[in-house]
Scaffold this motif. Structure first.
Motif, mmCIF file in Angstrom:
data_model
loop_
_atom_site.group_PDB
_atom_site.id
_atom_site.type_symbol
_atom_site.label_atom_id
_atom_site.label_comp_id
_atom_site.label_asym_id
_atom_site.label_seq_id
_atom_site.Cartn_x
_atom_site.Cartn_y
_atom_site.Cartn_z
ATOM 1 N N ASP A 129 -15.672 -13.781 -32.578
ATOM 2 C CA ASP A 129 -16.177 -15.089 -32.383
ATOM 3 C C ASP A 129 -17.273 -15.576 -33.248
ATOM 4 O O ASP A 129 -18.507 -14.847 -33.414
ATOM 5 C CB ASP A 129 -16.828 -14.729 -30.681
ATOM 6 N N PRO A 130 -17.199 -16.756 -33.733
ATOM 7 C CA PRO A 130 -18.165 -17.302 -34.815
ATOM 8 C C PRO A 130 -19.345 -17.619 -34.016
ATOM 9 O O PRO A 130 -20.487 -17.662 -34.500
ATOM 10 C CB PRO A 130 -17.490 -18.771 -35.016
ATOM 11 N N ALA A 131 -19.325 -17.582 -32.578
ATOM 12 C CA ALA A 131 -20.515 -18.032 -31.944
ATOM 13 C C ALA A 131 -21.453 -16.589 -31.927
ATOM 14 O O ALA A 131 -22.659 -16.712 -31.677
ATOM 15 C CB ALA A 131 -20.286 -18.268 -30.435
ATOM 16 N N GLY A 132 -21.071 -15.649 -32.275
ATOM 17 C CA GLY A 132 -21.755 -14.428 -32.376
ATOM 18 C C GLY A 132 -22.585 -13.974 -33.651
ATOM 19 O O GLY A 132 -23.090 -13.145 -33.954
ATOM 20 N N ASN A 133 -22.740 -14.951 -34.267
ATOM 21 C CA ASN A 133 -23.378 -14.954 -35.885
ATOM 22 C C ASN A 133 -24.790 -14.838 -35.623
ATOM 23 O O ASN A 133 -25.593 -15.303 -34.689
ATOM 24 C CB ASN A 133 -22.868 -15.897 -36.796
ATOM 25 N N PHE A 134 -25.280 -14.503 -36.604
ATOM 26 C CA PHE A 134 -26.985 -14.063 -36.531
ATOM 27 C C PHE A 134 -27.657 -15.399 -36.652
ATOM 28 O O PHE A 134 -28.525 -15.539 -35.763
ATOM 29 C CB PHE A 134 -27.361 -13.420 -37.758
ATOM 30 N N LYS A 135 -27.446 -16.211 -37.382
ATOM 31 C CA LYS A 135 -28.176 -17.527 -37.702
ATOM 32 C C LYS A 135 -28.180 -18.218 -36.245
ATOM 33 O O LYS A 135 -29.382 -18.579 -36.032
ATOM 34 C CB LYS A 135 -27.650 -18.359 -38.661
ATOM 35 N N ASP A 136 -27.055 -18.382 -35.701
ATOM 36 C CA ASP A 136 -27.052 -19.118 -34.434
ATOM 37 C C ASP A 136 -27.695 -18.352 -33.267
ATOM 38 O O ASP A 136 -28.524 -19.024 -32.520
ATOM 39 C CB ASP A 136 -25.743 -19.317 -34.097
ATOM 40 N N TYR A 137 -27.751 -17.160 -33.522
ATOM 41 C CA TYR A 137 -28.613 -16.226 -32.258
ATOM 42 C C TYR A 137 -30.333 -16.526 -32.745
ATOM 43 O O TYR A 137 -30.727 -16.886 -31.675
ATOM 44 C CB TYR A 137 -28.359 -14.988 -32.397
ATOM 45 N N VAL A 138 -30.483 -16.564 -33.759
ATOM 46 C CA VAL A 138 -31.909 -16.553 -34.137
ATOM 47 C C VAL A 138 -32.341 -18.038 -33.716
ATOM 48 O O VAL A 138 -33.420 -18.176 -33.007
ATOM 49 C CB VAL A 138 -32.168 -16.431 -35.464
ATOM 50 N N LEU A 139 -31.476 -19.251 -33.960
ATOM 51 C CA LEU A 139 -31.860 -20.469 -33.662
ATOM 52 C C LEU A 139 -31.863 -20.797 -32.250
ATOM 53 O O LEU A 139 -32.147 -21.914 -31.755
ATOM 54 C CB LEU A 139 -31.040 -21.420 -34.518
ATOM 55 N N GLY A 140 -31.180 -19.802 -31.643
ATOM 56 C CA GLY A 140 -30.757 -20.157 -30.047
ATOM 57 C C GLY A 140 -29.773 -21.222 -29.812
ATOM 58 O O GLY A 140 -29.764 -22.050 -28.545
ATOM 59 N N THR A 141 -28.792 -21.495 -30.780
ATOM 60 C CA THR A 141 -27.804 -22.265 -30.602
ATOM 61 C C THR A 141 -27.141 -22.196 -29.311
ATOM 62 O O THR A 141 -26.746 -23.304 -28.743
ATOM 63 C CB THR A 141 -26.854 -22.182 -31.864
ATOM 64 N N HIS A 142 -26.616 -21.128 -29.216
ATOM 65 C CA HIS A 142 -25.665 -20.718 -28.110
ATOM 66 C C HIS A 142 -26.257 -20.467 -26.641
ATOM 67 O O HIS A 142 -25.542 -20.344 -25.442
ATOM 68 C CB HIS A 142 -24.614 -19.852 -28.255
ATOM 69 N N ASP A 143 -27.427 -19.365 -26.819
ATOM 70 C CA ASP A 143 -27.936 -19.167 -25.564
ATOM 71 C C ASP A 143 -29.154 -20.050 -25.059
ATOM 72 O O ASP A 143 -30.006 -19.573 -24.093
ATOM 73 C CB ASP A 143 -28.483 -17.673 -25.711
ATOM 74 N N GLY A 144 -29.721 -21.045 -25.929
ATOM 75 C CA GLY A 144 -30.799 -21.869 -25.459
ATOM 76 C C GLY A 144 -31.954 -21.278 -25.699
ATOM 77 O O GLY A 144 -33.213 -21.813 -25.089
ATOM 78 N N THR A 145 -32.146 -20.137 -26.399
ATOM 79 C CA THR A 145 -33.432 -19.495 -26.581
ATOM 80 C C THR A 145 -33.672 -19.158 -27.894
ATOM 81 O O THR A 145 -33.515 -18.263 -28.637
ATOM 82 C CB THR A 145 -33.749 -18.116 -25.741
ATOM 83 N N PRO A 146 -34.221 -20.213 -28.631
ATOM 84 C CA PRO A 146 -34.948 -19.971 -30.144
ATOM 85 C C PRO A 146 -35.661 -18.908 -30.080
ATOM 86 O O PRO A 146 -36.668 -18.559 -29.315
ATOM 87 C CB PRO A 146 -35.484 -21.260 -30.532
ATOM 88 N N LYS A 147 -35.558 -18.126 -31.100
ATOM 89 C CA LYS A 147 -36.417 -16.776 -31.434
ATOM 90 C C LYS A 147 -37.533 -17.315 -32.091
ATOM 91 O O LYS A 147 -37.840 -16.618 -33.250
ATOM 92 C CB LYS A 147 -35.763 -15.646 -32.250
ATOM 93 N N SER A 148 -38.339 -18.084 -31.630
ATOM 94 C CA SER A 148 -39.346 -18.881 -32.634
ATOM 95 C C SER A 148 -40.652 -17.901 -32.302
ATOM 96 O O SER A 148 -40.649 -16.830 -31.593
ATOM 97 C CB SER A 148 -39.956 -20.019 -31.753
ATOM 98 N N PRO A 149 -41.881 -18.175 -33.424
ATOM 99 C CA PRO A 149 -42.969 -17.265 -33.161
ATOM 100 C C PRO A 149 -43.374 -17.145 -31.978
ATOM 101 O O PRO A 149 -44.102 -16.220 -31.358
ATOM 102 C CB PRO A 149 -43.559 -17.755 -34.183
ATOM 103 N N GLU A 150 -43.544 -18.537 -31.086
ATOM 104 C CA GLU A 150 -44.106 -18.596 -29.781
ATOM 105 C C GLU A 150 -43.336 -17.572 -28.687
ATOM 106 O O GLU A 150 -43.940 -16.847 -28.046
ATOM 107 C CB GLU A 150 -44.115 -19.827 -29.272
ATOM 108 N N TRP A 151 -41.957 -17.560 -28.883
ATOM 109 C CA TRP A 151 -41.111 -16.750 -28.177
ATOM 110 C C TRP A 151 -41.433 -15.290 -28.477
ATOM 111 O O TRP A 151 -41.707 -14.366 -27.246
ATOM 112 C CB TRP A 151 -39.510 -17.011 -28.448
ATOM 113 N N ALA A 152 -41.662 -14.782 -29.621
ATOM 114 C CA ALA A 152 -41.769 -13.321 -29.963
ATOM 115 C C ALA A 152 -43.329 -12.978 -29.490
ATOM 116 O O ALA A 152 -43.394 -11.822 -29.140
ATOM 117 C CB ALA A 152 -41.578 -13.068 -31.605
ATOM 118 N N SER A 153 -44.348 -13.826 -29.735
ATOM 119 C CA SER A 153 -45.563 -13.575 -29.221
ATOM 120 C C SER A 153 -45.806 -13.043 -28.074
ATOM 121 O O SER A 153 -46.556 -12.218 -27.909
ATOM 122 C CB SER A 153 -46.369 -14.721 -29.715
#
Length: 189
Positions: A129-153
């Motif tokens: 599934d193209p939606a399972g790619n790393f870039k979109d996961y990090v940016l939160g494209t499909h799950d609505g959760t960007p893996k931002s510094p604020e999220w990680a902190s």
């Protein structure tokens, strides 16, 4: 030595990193969950001291301010146990969102295009599934959760500013090496 080389090739060892002479050309060495003064065979501490003498900056990312950090590091970033992946994802987020290929290149896009599978939707393995790619996961494209510094902190306890700072130091054109022990992978899921 043939048997030793065969074992190393089969299982890999923590010392399978940049050659000790090549490390001396690094501008930055990040010791991530690594305490080579205690846990490496050979004389790595001597080699790292040679890097230090050549002007290499050392940063330790660890749960403990360990012996190696005391001797070598210019900066220590304390992190909660078992949360390394959250911080690494946030560093990827910084690189992806702040990369400017013309003015401030942080990512080697040519390398990703030629050598990586699964980084983005255009480079997924056949049948995946193209939606399972790393870039979109990090940016939160499909799950609505960007893996931002604020999220990680909130997860890892490292400030968003320190996450951005370390990501910037490790950008594309910087001569950086990351030396990791196996400890960061010894966490379930």
């Amino acid at each position: 030595s043939g048997a030793w080389t065969e074992i190393k090739n089969r299982i890999g060892l923590a010392e399978d990193v940049n050659d000790r002479m090549d490390l001396r050309s690094s501008e930055l060495i990040v010791l991530w969950a690594s305490n080579p003064a205690w846990s490496r065979a050979g004389v790595q501490t001597y080699d790292y001291m040679q890097c230090k003498a050549a002007g290499t900056k050392f940063i330790s990312v660890d749960v403990n301010y360990n012996s190696t950090a005391r001797v070598l590091t210019d900066e220590f970033i304390g992190i909660r146990p078992g949360t390394d992946c959250a911080m690494m994802l946030a560093m990827c987020y910084v690189l992806l969102t702040q990369d400017n290929p013309e003015k401030d290149p942080l990512i080697d896009w040519d390398f990703l295009e030629r050598c990586c599978i699964g980084f983005d939707a255009d480079h997924m393995p056949e049948g995946e599934d193209p939606a399972g790619n790393f870039k979109d996961y990090v940016l939160g494209t499909h799950d609505g959760t960007p893996k931002s510094p604020e999220w990680a902190s909130r997860i890892c306890g490292v400030s968003p500013e320190n996450i951005r700072y370390l990501a910037g130091l490790m950008g594309k054109d910087n001569k950086a090496a990351t030396l990791m022990a196996w400890a960061s992978a010894r966490t379930h899921n």
